[in-house]
Structures are given as structure tokens and as C-alpha cells.
Design a protein around this motif. Structure first.
Motif, PDB file in Angstrom:
ATOM      1  N   CYS A  61      67.983   6.231  -4.310  1.00  0.00           N
ATOM      2  CA  CYS A  61      68.624   5.312  -3.372  1.00  0.00           C
ATOM      3  C   CYS A  61      67.688   4.169  -2.964  1.00  0.00           C
ATOM      4  O   CYS A  61      68.130   3.049  -2.695  1.00  0.00           O
ATOM      5  CB  CYS A  61      69.096   6.064  -2.133  1.00  0.00           C
ATOM      6  SG  CYS A  61      70.476   7.174  -2.450  1.00  0.00           S
TER       7      CYS A  61
ATOM      8  N   ARG B 184      69.419  11.182  -7.848  1.00  0.00           N
ATOM      9  CA  ARG B 184      70.817  11.599  -7.879  1.00  0.00           C
ATOM     10  C   ARG B 184      71.558  10.867  -8.998  1.00  0.00           C
ATOM     11  O   ARG B 184      71.152   9.765  -9.403  1.00  0.00           O
ATOM     12  CB  ARG B 184      71.492  11.318  -6.534  1.00  0.00           C
ATOM     13  CG  ARG B 184      71.703   9.844  -6.256  1.00  0.00           C
ATOM     14  CD  ARG B 184      72.222   9.580  -4.854  1.00  0.00           C
ATOM     15  NE  ARG B 184      71.239   9.973  -3.849  1.00  0.00           N
ATOM     16  CZ  ARG B 184      71.427  10.972  -3.010  1.00  0.00           C
ATOM     17  NH1 ARG B 184      72.549  11.643  -3.007  1.00  0.00           N
ATOM     18  NH2 ARG B 184      70.490  11.298  -2.133  1.00  0.00           N
TER      19      ARG B 184
ATOM     20  N   LEU C 156      70.741   9.728   3.605  1.00  0.00           N
ATOM     21  CA  LEU C 156      70.184   9.964   2.262  1.00  0.00           C
ATOM     22  C   LEU C 156      68.672   9.778   2.289  1.00  0.00           C
ATOM     23  O   LEU C 156      68.167   8.859   2.935  1.00  0.00           O
ATOM     24  CB  LEU C 156      70.803   8.969   1.271  1.00  0.00           C
ATOM     25  CG  LEU C 156      72.320   9.082   1.079  1.00  0.00           C
ATOM     26  CD1 LEU C 156      72.873   7.776   0.529  1.00  0.00           C
ATOM     27  CD2 LEU C 156      72.645  10.241   0.150  1.00  0.00           C
TER      28      LEU C 156
ATOM     29  N   ARG D 185      77.673   4.334  -8.615  1.00  0.00           N
ATOM     30  CA  ARG D 185      77.775   3.120  -7.793  1.00  0.00           C
ATOM     31  C   ARG D 185      76.438   2.421  -7.615  1.00  0.00           C
ATOM     32  O   ARG D 185      76.356   1.357  -7.000  1.00  0.00           O
ATOM     33  CB  ARG D 185      78.328   3.491  -6.409  1.00  0.00           C
ATOM     34  CG  ARG D 185      79.735   4.026  -6.462  1.00  0.00           C
ATOM     35  CD  ARG D 185      80.706   2.923  -6.793  1.00  0.00           C
ATOM     36  NE  ARG D 185      82.044   3.420  -7.012  1.00  0.00           N
ATOM     37  CZ  ARG D 185      83.089   2.649  -7.274  1.00  0.00           C
ATOM     38  NH1 ARG D 185      82.906   1.340  -7.351  1.00  0.00           N
ATOM     39  NH2 ARG D 185      84.259   3.140  -7.471  1.00  0.00           N
ATOM     40  N   TYR D 186      75.415   3.033  -8.138  1.00  0.00           N
ATOM     41  CA  TYR D 186      74.070   2.457  -8.010  1.00  0.00           C
ATOM     42  C   TYR D 186      74.013   1.053  -8.614  1.00  0.00           C
ATOM     43  O   TYR D 186      74.584   0.798  -9.680  1.00  0.00           O
ATOM     44  CB  TYR D 186      73.063   3.358  -8.740  1.00  0.00           C
ATOM     45  CG  TYR D 186      71.728   2.726  -8.982  1.00  0.00           C
ATOM     46  CD1 TYR D 186      70.724   2.795  -8.024  1.00  0.00           C
ATOM     47  CD2 TYR D 186      71.464   2.062 -10.181  1.00  0.00           C
ATOM     48  CE1 TYR D 186      69.484   2.214  -8.250  1.00  0.00           C
ATOM     49  CE2 TYR D 186      70.230   1.475 -10.412  1.00  0.00           C
ATOM     50  CZ  TYR D 186      69.239   1.545  -9.440  1.00  0.00           C
ATOM     51  OH  TYR D 186      68.029   0.963  -9.672  1.00  0.00           O
TER      52      TYR D 186
ATOM     53  N   LYS E 256      78.245   2.164  -0.011  1.00  0.00           N
ATOM     54  CA  LYS E 256      79.401   2.403  -0.876  1.00  0.00           C
ATOM     55  C   LYS E 256      80.137   3.686  -0.506  1.00  0.00           C
ATOM     56  O   LYS E 256      81.086   4.082  -1.182  1.00  0.00           O
ATOM     57  CB  LYS E 256      78.952   2.461  -2.342  1.00  0.00           C
ATOM     58  CG  LYS E 256      78.686   1.092  -2.930  1.00  0.00           C
ATOM     59  CD  LYS E 256      79.999   0.332  -3.011  1.00  0.00           C
ATOM     60  CE  LYS E 256      79.789  -1.112  -3.418  1.00  0.00           C
ATOM     61  NZ  LYS E 256      81.027  -1.877  -3.384  1.00  0.00           N
TER      62      LYS E 256
ATOM     63  N   HIS F 269      72.631  -0.871  -2.448  1.00  0.00           N
ATOM     64  CA  HIS F 269      73.580  -0.392  -1.438  1.00  0.00           C
ATOM     65  C   HIS F 269      72.939   0.517  -0.392  1.00  0.00           C
ATOM     66  O   HIS F 269      73.624   1.038   0.478  1.00  0.00           O
ATOM     67  CB  HIS F 269      74.719   0.385  -2.115  1.00  0.00           C
ATOM     68  CG  HIS F 269      75.461  -0.416  -3.127  1.00  0.00           C
ATOM     69  ND1 HIS F 269      75.932  -1.685  -2.879  1.00  0.00           N
ATOM     70  CD2 HIS F 269      75.810  -0.144  -4.419  1.00  0.00           C
ATOM     71  CE1 HIS F 269      76.540  -2.158  -3.953  1.00  0.00           C
ATOM     72  NE2 HIS F 269      76.473  -1.247  -4.906  1.00  0.00           N
ATOM     73  N   PHE F 270      71.646   0.741  -0.502  1.00  0.00           N
ATOM     74  CA  PHE F 270      70.958   1.635   0.431  1.00  0.00           C
ATOM     75  C   PHE F 270      70.610   0.874   1.710  1.00  0.00           C
ATOM     76  O   PHE F 270      69.943  -0.169   1.661  1.00  0.00           O
ATOM     77  CB  PHE F 270      69.681   2.179  -0.229  1.00  0.00           C
ATOM     78  CG  PHE F 270      68.993   3.230   0.583  1.00  0.00           C
ATOM     79  CD1 PHE F 270      69.642   4.400   0.943  1.00  0.00           C
ATOM     80  CD2 PHE F 270      67.668   3.066   0.973  1.00  0.00           C
ATOM     81  CE1 PHE F 270      68.996   5.387   1.684  1.00  0.00           C
ATOM     82  CE2 PHE F 270      67.013   4.045   1.705  1.00  0.00           C
ATOM     83  CZ  PHE F 270      67.680   5.204   2.064  1.00  0.00           C
TER      84      PHE F 270
ATOM     85  N   GLU G 157      79.120   6.802  -0.648  1.00  0.00           N
ATOM     86  CA  GLU G 157      78.861   8.000  -1.455  1.00  0.00           C
ATOM     87  C   GLU G 157      78.554   9.172  -0.525  1.00  0.00           C
ATOM     88  O   GLU G 157      78.059   8.970   0.590  1.00  0.00           O
ATOM     89  CB  GLU G 157      77.677   7.739  -2.406  1.00  0.00           C
ATOM     90  CG  GLU G 157      77.991   6.793  -3.551  1.00  0.00           C
ATOM     91  CD  GLU G 157      79.010   7.378  -4.521  1.00  0.00           C
ATOM     92  OE1 GLU G 157      78.709   8.416  -5.128  1.00  0.00           O
ATOM     93  OE2 GLU G 157      80.098   6.813  -4.656  1.00  0.00           O
TER      94      GLU G 157
ATOM     95  N   CYS H  19      68.215   1.103  -4.807  1.00  0.00           N
ATOM     96  CA  CYS H  19      69.604   0.639  -4.893  1.00  0.00           C
ATOM     97  C   CYS H  19      69.915  -0.442  -3.850  1.00  0.00           C
ATOM     98  O   CYS H  19      69.506  -0.347  -2.690  1.00  0.00           O
ATOM     99  CB  CYS H  19      70.531   1.827  -4.686  1.00  0.00           C
ATOM    100  SG  CYS H  19      72.281   1.391  -4.687  1.00  0.00           S
TER     101      CYS H  19
ATOM    102  N   CYS I   1      74.499   8.686  -9.831  1.00  0.00           N
ATOM    103  CA  CYS I   1      75.342   7.810  -9.013  1.00  0.00           C
ATOM    104  C   CYS I   1      75.957   6.694  -9.850  1.00  0.00           C
ATOM    105  O   CYS I   1      75.238   5.882 -10.445  1.00  0.00           O
ATOM    106  CB  CYS I   1      74.531   7.208  -7.863  1.00  0.00           C
ATOM    107  SG  CYS I   1      75.590   6.262  -6.751  1.00  0.00           S
TER     108      CYS I   1
ATOM    109  N   VAL J 239      69.133   8.258 -10.447  1.00  0.00           N
ATOM    110  CA  VAL J 239      68.530   7.078  -9.802  1.00  0.00           C
ATOM    111  C   VAL J 239      68.060   7.463  -8.397  1.00  0.00           C
ATOM    112  O   VAL J 239      68.389   8.548  -7.896  1.00  0.00           O
ATOM    113  CB  VAL J 239      69.547   5.919  -9.704  1.00  0.00           C
ATOM    114  CG1 VAL J 239      69.901   5.399 -11.085  1.00  0.00           C
ATOM    115  CG2 VAL J 239      70.806   6.384  -8.960  1.00  0.00           C
TER     116      VAL J 239
ATOM    117  N   CYS K  23      74.564   5.058   2.669  1.00  0.00           N
ATOM    118  CA  CYS K  23      75.094   4.386   1.479  1.00  0.00           C
ATOM    119  C   CYS K  23      76.223   3.435   1.874  1.00  0.00           C
ATOM    120  O   CYS K  23      77.234   3.866   2.428  1.00  0.00           O
ATOM    121  CB  CYS K  23      75.619   5.426   0.489  1.00  0.00           C
ATOM    122  SG  CYS K  23      76.412   4.676  -0.943  1.00  0.00           S
TER     123      CYS K  23
HETATM  124  S1  SF4 Z   1      75.282   3.731  -4.301  1.00  0.00           S
HETATM  125 FE1  SF4 Z   1      74.344   5.660  -4.964  1.00  0.00          FE
HETATM  126  S2  SF4 Z   1      72.180   5.163  -5.301  1.00  0.00           S
HETATM  127 FE2  SF4 Z   1      73.093   3.506  -4.082  1.00  0.00          FE
HETATM  128  S3  SF4 Z   1      72.677   4.056  -1.956  1.00  0.00           S
HETATM  129 FE3  SF4 Z   1      74.705   4.856  -2.470  1.00  0.00          FE
HETATM  130  S4  SF4 Z   1      74.295   6.960  -3.131  1.00  0.00           S
HETATM  131 FE4  SF4 Z   1      72.339   5.902  -3.188  1.00  0.00          FE
END
Ligand code: SF4
Ligand SMILES: [Zn+2]
Length: 220
Positions: free
Chosen positions: A156, A190, A184, A194-195, A175, A161-162, A177, A159, A192, A154, A173
Motif C-alpha cells: 500500500c 497484498r 492498512l 486496484r493498486y 478505493k 490510493h493509500f 478495499e 500505491c 490488489c 504490492v 484505502c
Molecule cells: S488500492 Fe490496494 S494497494 Fe492501493 S491502498 Fe488500496 S488496498 Fe492498498
């Protein structure tokens, strides 16, 4: 049913006694209540014992204990089982599904989830069929903030969470990561777990997926 009926007190109260009827009646009620309570307790113990025995069969070869399966059964389920409406095969299926659910909660893909699919709320997921779905079994993980194994990489930038910085391509991130000191790069691909995709306008908090699930659409 009232507690009197349950304990059989009604019948006792209706009996007459020639000598000292009041005390005799009261004694009979107490004896009968105690007997009935003892009997009910013995029945419950026997049911619990038989259920554990049946669950021992259902759990054979599985990494789960009969007690854990019993604890996952609703009282209504146990009553249905007691009435013979839930077979041993069904208990075995239930035990297997619990094991699967536990493994999925740890982010492990069931072996029969071999197809790539896309859930509106979870993004790319493994399922037992391909295509796009509005909710999926992994929605439970998403709602509980647990990892979701991915069939595809995926980005970022797609996402939720970015968190972008002032840089046109960099961000962090939310989360936690792993990332470089600078952050990032938004378009890097990547793997992921948690995406999560950005919610679309009109989406609620994502509970739609759970609602979908509770209707048994994905009880596999
Ligand atoms: S959860 Fe994964 S895809 Fe989303 S921002 Fe964090 S590293 Fe990137
Ligand atoms: Zn989902």
C-alpha cells in the motif's frame, strides 16, 4: 457527391418531353428520386444482411453476437468490407479481439498473457512478454477505473490510493478495499487489482498509456 447525383436526378432533369415538358420533367424527377431512394434502401438492407451473415461466421463459437461486432465496426470499416477490403478471416480476428477486450475489462487475463511485466502507469501486469513498458493494454482498465489482475503482490505504501493517518505505518484505502478497523499497514504485501503506482514528477494524468495504445503498440 450531391444528393442529386446520388439519387440520379441530374440525368432525369436533362431529358426533354414533347408534351407539357415542365410537368413531365418534374414527374420524372420525383419518380426517379423515389426509385433511386428505394434502390439505395434495398442496397443498404442487402449490405446489412450480408454483413450479419459474414459476422455470424466470424462469431461462431465465440461468446459475442454478430450484432455486437457490427456495432463495434466503424462506418468506414463496413464500407471497406463492402468493397472486399476486409476478409472473413479479418472479421474473425476482430470478433476474437472484441471478446478478449470484454474479458479484460472484467479483469480477466487472456490465456496468452503469461509473462510478468511492469507498466509505468499500471504497475505489475500480465503481458505476453516480460519487461518494462510505458503503456499497456491494461491502461484501458486503469483509465476506466476497472480492475487489473496482478502477477505480484504490492504494498500500500507504494500505491497512489493509500491515505496515511497520523500513525507512522497505518493508512486507509481510497478505493475501499477491505481493511482492518485500524487501517492498512503500509509495508504489508497484498494482492490488489486496484493498486496504482504513484505518478512520477512530470507525468500527466496517465493518458500517455492510452496514447501509446492507440498507436497499436499493444494490439494483441
Ligand atoms: S488500492 Fe490496494 S494497494 Fe492501493 S491502498 Fe488500496 S488496498 Fe492498498
Ligand atoms: Zn498500463
Amino acid at each position: 457527391m450531391s444528393w442529386r447525383e446520388t439519387l440520379g436526378v441530374t440525368e432525369a432533369a436533362g431529358e426533354s418531353h414533347a408534351h407539357n415538358p415542365h410537368n413531365a420533367q418534374k414527374t420524372a424527377m420525383q419518380d426517379n428520386s423515389a426509385d433511386s431512394a428505394d434502390s439505395a434502401s434495398a442496397d443498404a438492407e442487402e449490405t446489412a444482411s450480408r454483413l450479419l451473415e459474414a459476422l455470424s461466421d466470424a462469431c461462431r463459437g465465440l461468446p459475442i453476437t454478430p450484432a455486437a461486432v457490427r456495432d463495434a465496426l466503424a462506418l468506414e470499416d463496413i464500407e471497406d468490407w463492402r468493397k472486399g477490403e476486409i476478409t472473413r478471416d479479418t472479421l474473425a480476428v476482430f470478433a476474437r479481439s472484441l471478446v478478449q477486450r470484454r474479458e479484460m475489462e472484467r479483469g480477466k487475463r487472456p490465456t496468452h498473457y503469461t509473462e510478468r511485466a511492469t507498466c509505468k502507469h499500471c504497475g505489475p501486469i500480465w503481458l505476453w512478454f516480460s519487461g518494462e513498458v510505458l503503456g499497456c493494454p491494461w491502461c484501458w482498465n486503469r483509465v476506466a477505473d476497472r480492475p487489473i489482475p496482478r502477477p505480484d503482490a504490492v504494498r500500500c505504501q507504494d500505491c497512489a490510493h493509500f491515505q496515511r493517518t497520523d500513525h507512522p505505518h497505518l493508512g486507509h484505502c481510497a478505493k475501499g478495499e477491505p481493511e482492518a478497523i485500524a487501517g492498512l499497514w503500509d509495508t504489508d504485501r497484498r494482492y490488489c487489482e486496484r493498486y496504482l503506482p504513484h505518478p512520477e514528477p512530470g507525468d500527466n494524468d496517465g493518458s500517455a498509456g492510452s496514447e501509446y495504445l492507440t498507436k497499436g503498440e499493444f494490439a494483441k
